[in-house]
Design a protein around this motif. Structure first.
Motif, PDB file in Angstrom:
ATOM      1  N   LEU A  11       0.854  -1.189   0.000  1.00  0.00           N
ATOM      2  CA  LEU A  11       0.000   0.000   0.000  1.00  0.00           C
ATOM      3  C   LEU A  11       0.889   1.238   0.000  1.00  0.00           C
ATOM      4  O   LEU A  11       1.793   1.357   0.839  1.00  0.00           O
ATOM      5  CB  LEU A  11      -0.904  -0.010   1.226  1.00  0.00           C
ATOM      6  N   VAL A  12       0.618   2.146  -0.910  1.00  0.00           N
ATOM      7  CA  VAL A  12       1.415   3.370  -1.003  1.00  0.00           C
ATOM      8  C   VAL A  12       0.490   4.527  -1.353  1.00  0.00           C
ATOM      9  O   VAL A  12      -0.523   4.337  -2.021  1.00  0.00           O
ATOM     10  CB  VAL A  12       2.536   3.204  -2.057  1.00  0.00           C
ATOM     11  N   GLN A  13       0.837   5.699  -0.905  1.00  0.00           N
ATOM     12  CA  GLN A  13       0.034   6.880  -1.206  1.00  0.00           C
ATOM     13  C   GLN A  13       0.328   7.382  -2.617  1.00  0.00           C
ATOM     14  O   GLN A  13       1.421   7.142  -3.149  1.00  0.00           O
ATOM     15  CB  GLN A  13       0.335   7.984  -0.197  1.00  0.00           C
ATOM     16  N   PRO A  14      -0.608   8.079  -3.214  1.00  0.00           N
ATOM     17  CA  PRO A  14      -0.341   8.682  -4.530  1.00  0.00           C
ATOM     18  C   PRO A  14       0.914   9.548  -4.476  1.00  0.00           C
ATOM     19  O   PRO A  14       1.134  10.283  -3.513  1.00  0.00           O
ATOM     20  CB  PRO A  14      -1.595   9.524  -4.778  1.00  0.00           C
ATOM     21  N   GLY A  15       1.723   9.417  -5.519  1.00  0.00           N
ATOM     22  CA  GLY A  15       2.988  10.125  -5.558  1.00  0.00           C
ATOM     23  C   GLY A  15       4.150   9.348  -4.981  1.00  0.00           C
ATOM     24  O   GLY A  15       5.309   9.754  -5.132  1.00  0.00           O
ATOM     25  N   GLY A  16       3.850   8.256  -4.332  1.00  0.00           N
ATOM     26  CA  GLY A  16       4.887   7.450  -3.702  1.00  0.00           C
ATOM     27  C   GLY A  16       5.573   6.501  -4.671  1.00  0.00           C
ATOM     28  O   GLY A  16       5.295   6.515  -5.883  1.00  0.00           O
ATOM     29  N   SER A  17       6.447   5.666  -4.127  1.00  0.00           N
ATOM     30  CA  SER A  17       7.251   4.748  -4.938  1.00  0.00           C
ATOM     31  C   SER A  17       7.237   3.347  -4.347  1.00  0.00           C
ATOM     32  O   SER A  17       7.075   3.175  -3.126  1.00  0.00           O
ATOM     33  CB  SER A  17       8.704   5.238  -5.011  1.00  0.00           C
ATOM     34  N   LEU A  18       7.411   2.390  -5.218  1.00  0.00           N
ATOM     35  CA  LEU A  18       7.607   1.000  -4.837  1.00  0.00           C
ATOM     36  C   LEU A  18       8.575   0.367  -5.826  1.00  0.00           C
ATOM     37  O   LEU A  18       8.644   0.786  -6.988  1.00  0.00           O
ATOM     38  CB  LEU A  18       6.294   0.215  -4.873  1.00  0.00           C
ATOM     39  N   ARG A  19       9.282  -0.638  -5.375  1.00  0.00           N
ATOM     40  CA  ARG A  19      10.104  -1.418  -6.281  1.00  0.00           C
ATOM     41  C   ARG A  19       9.669  -2.877  -6.223  1.00  0.00           C
ATOM     42  O   ARG A  19       9.727  -3.498  -5.158  1.00  0.00           O
ATOM     43  CB  ARG A  19      11.590  -1.315  -5.950  1.00  0.00           C
ATOM     44  N   LEU A  20       9.239  -3.377  -7.348  1.00  0.00           N
ATOM     45  CA  LEU A  20       8.868  -4.778  -7.455  1.00  0.00           C
ATOM     46  C   LEU A  20      10.072  -5.598  -7.898  1.00  0.00           C
ATOM     47  O   LEU A  20      10.902  -5.124  -8.671  1.00  0.00           O
ATOM     48  CB  LEU A  20       7.731  -4.961  -8.461  1.00  0.00           C
ATOM     49  N   SER A  21      10.121  -6.822  -7.397  1.00  0.00           N
ATOM     50  CA  SER A  21      11.182  -7.749  -7.782  1.00  0.00           C
ATOM     51  C   SER A  21      10.568  -8.995  -8.405  1.00  0.00           C
ATOM     52  O   SER A  21       9.499  -9.443  -7.994  1.00  0.00           O
ATOM     53  CB  SER A  21      12.002  -8.157  -6.554  1.00  0.00           C
ATOM     54  N   CYS A  22      11.262  -9.541  -9.368  1.00  0.00           N
ATOM     55  CA  CYS A  22      10.874 -10.802  -9.997  1.00  0.00           C
ATOM     56  C   CYS A  22      12.096 -11.705  -9.953  1.00  0.00           C
ATOM     57  O   CYS A  22      13.010 -11.572 -10.766  1.00  0.00           O
ATOM     58  CB  CYS A  22      10.407 -10.572 -11.421  1.00  0.00           C
ATOM     59  N   ALA A  23      12.115 -12.587  -8.968  1.00  0.00           N
ATOM     60  CA  ALA A  23      13.246 -13.498  -8.797  1.00  0.00           C
ATOM     61  C   ALA A  23      13.009 -14.754  -9.627  1.00  0.00           C
ATOM     62  O   ALA A  23      11.986 -15.425  -9.471  1.00  0.00           O
ATOM     63  CB  ALA A  23      13.409 -13.852  -7.323  1.00  0.00           C
ATOM     64  N   ALA A  24      13.960 -15.047 -10.485  1.00  0.00           N
ATOM     65  CA  ALA A  24      13.827 -16.192 -11.384  1.00  0.00           C
ATOM     66  C   ALA A  24      14.701 -17.346 -10.921  1.00  0.00           C
ATOM     67  O   ALA A  24      15.783 -17.142 -10.363  1.00  0.00           O
ATOM     68  CB  ALA A  24      14.221 -15.788 -12.797  1.00  0.00           C
ATOM     69  N   SER A  25      14.224 -18.544 -11.158  1.00  0.00           N
ATOM     70  CA  SER A  25      15.009 -19.754 -10.890  1.00  0.00           C
ATOM     71  C   SER A  25      14.723 -20.776 -11.978  1.00  0.00           C
ATOM     72  O   SER A  25      13.658 -20.765 -12.606  1.00  0.00           O
ATOM     73  CB  SER A  25      14.690 -20.323  -9.509  1.00  0.00           C
ATOM     74  N   GLY A  26      15.707 -21.645 -12.203  1.00  0.00           N
ATOM     75  CA  GLY A  26      15.553 -22.673 -13.219  1.00  0.00           C
ATOM     76  C   GLY A  26      15.970 -22.239 -14.613  1.00  0.00           C
ATOM     77  O   GLY A  26      15.905 -23.043 -15.551  1.00  0.00           O
ATOM     78  N   PHE A  27      16.375 -20.992 -14.756  1.00  0.00           N
ATOM     79  CA  PHE A  27      16.859 -20.475 -16.033  1.00  0.00           C
ATOM     80  C   PHE A  27      17.599 -19.169 -15.774  1.00  0.00           C
ATOM     81  O   PHE A  27      17.502 -18.589 -14.701  1.00  0.00           O
ATOM     82  CB  PHE A  27      15.711 -20.252 -17.023  1.00  0.00           C
ATOM     83  N   GLU A  28      18.313 -18.714 -16.787  1.00  0.00           N
ATOM     84  CA  GLU A  28      19.038 -17.447 -16.698  1.00  0.00           C
ATOM     85  C   GLU A  28      18.220 -16.355 -17.368  1.00  0.00           C
ATOM     86  O   GLU A  28      17.830 -16.475 -18.535  1.00  0.00           O
ATOM     87  CB  GLU A  28      20.397 -17.568 -17.398  1.00  0.00           C
ATOM     88  N   ILE A  29      17.969 -15.272 -16.637  1.00  0.00           N
ATOM     89  CA  ILE A  29      17.126 -14.209 -17.189  1.00  0.00           C
ATOM     90  C   ILE A  29      17.747 -13.579 -18.422  1.00  0.00           C
ATOM     91  O   ILE A  29      17.031 -13.037 -19.265  1.00  0.00           O
ATOM     92  CB  ILE A  29      16.824 -13.118 -16.135  1.00  0.00           C
ATOM     93  N   ASP A  30      19.056 -13.667 -18.538  1.00  0.00           N
ATOM     94  CA  ASP A  30      19.726 -13.049 -19.675  1.00  0.00           C
ATOM     95  C   ASP A  30      19.371 -13.744 -20.988  1.00  0.00           C
ATOM     96  O   ASP A  30      19.583 -13.178 -22.066  1.00  0.00           O
ATOM     97  CB  ASP A  30      21.236 -13.085 -19.454  1.00  0.00           C
ATOM     98  N   ASP A  31      18.846 -14.953 -20.909  1.00  0.00           N
ATOM     99  CA  ASP A  31      18.529 -15.721 -22.111  1.00  0.00           C
ATOM    100  C   ASP A  31      17.090 -15.539 -22.589  1.00  0.00           C
ATOM    101  O   ASP A  31      16.696 -16.099 -23.622  1.00  0.00           O
ATOM    102  CB  ASP A  31      18.769 -17.210 -21.855  1.00  0.00           C
ATOM    103  N   TYR A  32      16.322 -14.773 -21.826  1.00  0.00           N
ATOM    104  CA  TYR A  32      14.897 -14.644 -22.123  1.00  0.00           C
ATOM    105  C   TYR A  32      14.423 -13.202 -21.972  1.00  0.00           C
ATOM    106  O   TYR A  32      15.090 -12.387 -21.343  1.00  0.00           O
ATOM    107  CB  TYR A  32      14.073 -15.523 -21.183  1.00  0.00           C
ATOM    108  N   GLY A  33      13.272 -12.944 -22.557  1.00  0.00           N
ATOM    109  CA  GLY A  33      12.601 -11.689 -22.287  1.00  0.00           C
ATOM    110  C   GLY A  33      11.771 -11.822 -21.031  1.00  0.00           C
ATOM    111  O   GLY A  33      11.140 -12.851 -20.789  1.00  0.00           O
ATOM    112  N   ILE A  34      11.765 -10.793 -20.219  1.00  0.00           N
ATOM    113  CA  ILE A  34      10.948 -10.761 -19.009  1.00  0.00           C
ATOM    114  C   ILE A  34      10.013  -9.567 -19.098  1.00  0.00           C
ATOM    115  O   ILE A  34      10.455  -8.435 -19.332  1.00  0.00           O
ATOM    116  CB  ILE A  34      11.803 -10.645 -17.744  1.00  0.00           C
TER     117      ILE A  34
END
Length: 124
Positions: A11-34
């Protein structure tokens, strides 16, 4: 086993910031589009951002406010969201696609693996 774990919502107020993370396993993210997608209540899921081979793409609604990046060492893709608006409220998903023409980055059938989603609520 291929897995994508999205996190960082909240939950964040308007004007605020968040950082989402997408942790990958079983493959290398460099080999695919995310891609990052979101689904707001009562609306269809839509593409937000995409990264592949050093190229980055954004939906018009988030350009200038959101930044996608990746850390190959951590095998993680991030979505930095600044100047959040109430209309950014949605469940955010990350997903993996094989390398595809950049013009197709919004095309969800190309994404073969999806994370479980993380809820972002922008409200005062």
């Amino acid at each position: 086993e291929v897995q994508l774990q999205a996190s960082g919502g909240g939950l964040v107020q308007p004007g605020g910031s968040l950082r989402l993370s997408c942790a990958a396993s079983g493959f290398e993210i460099d080999d695919y589009g995310i891609g990052w997608f979101r689904q707001a209540p009562g609306k269809e899921r839509e593409g937000v951002s995409f990264i592949n081979v050093g190229r980055k793409f954004y939906a018009d609604s988030v350009k200038g406010r959101f930044t996608i990046s990746r850390d190959n060492a951590k095998n993680t893709v991030y979505l930095q969201m600044n100047s959040l608006k109430t209309e950014d409220t949605a469940v955010y998903y990350c997903a993996r696609a094989p390398r595809l023409p950049f013009s197709l980055w919004r095309a969800q059938p190309h994404y073969t693996y999806w994370g479980q989603g993380t809820l972002v609520t922008v409200s005062s």
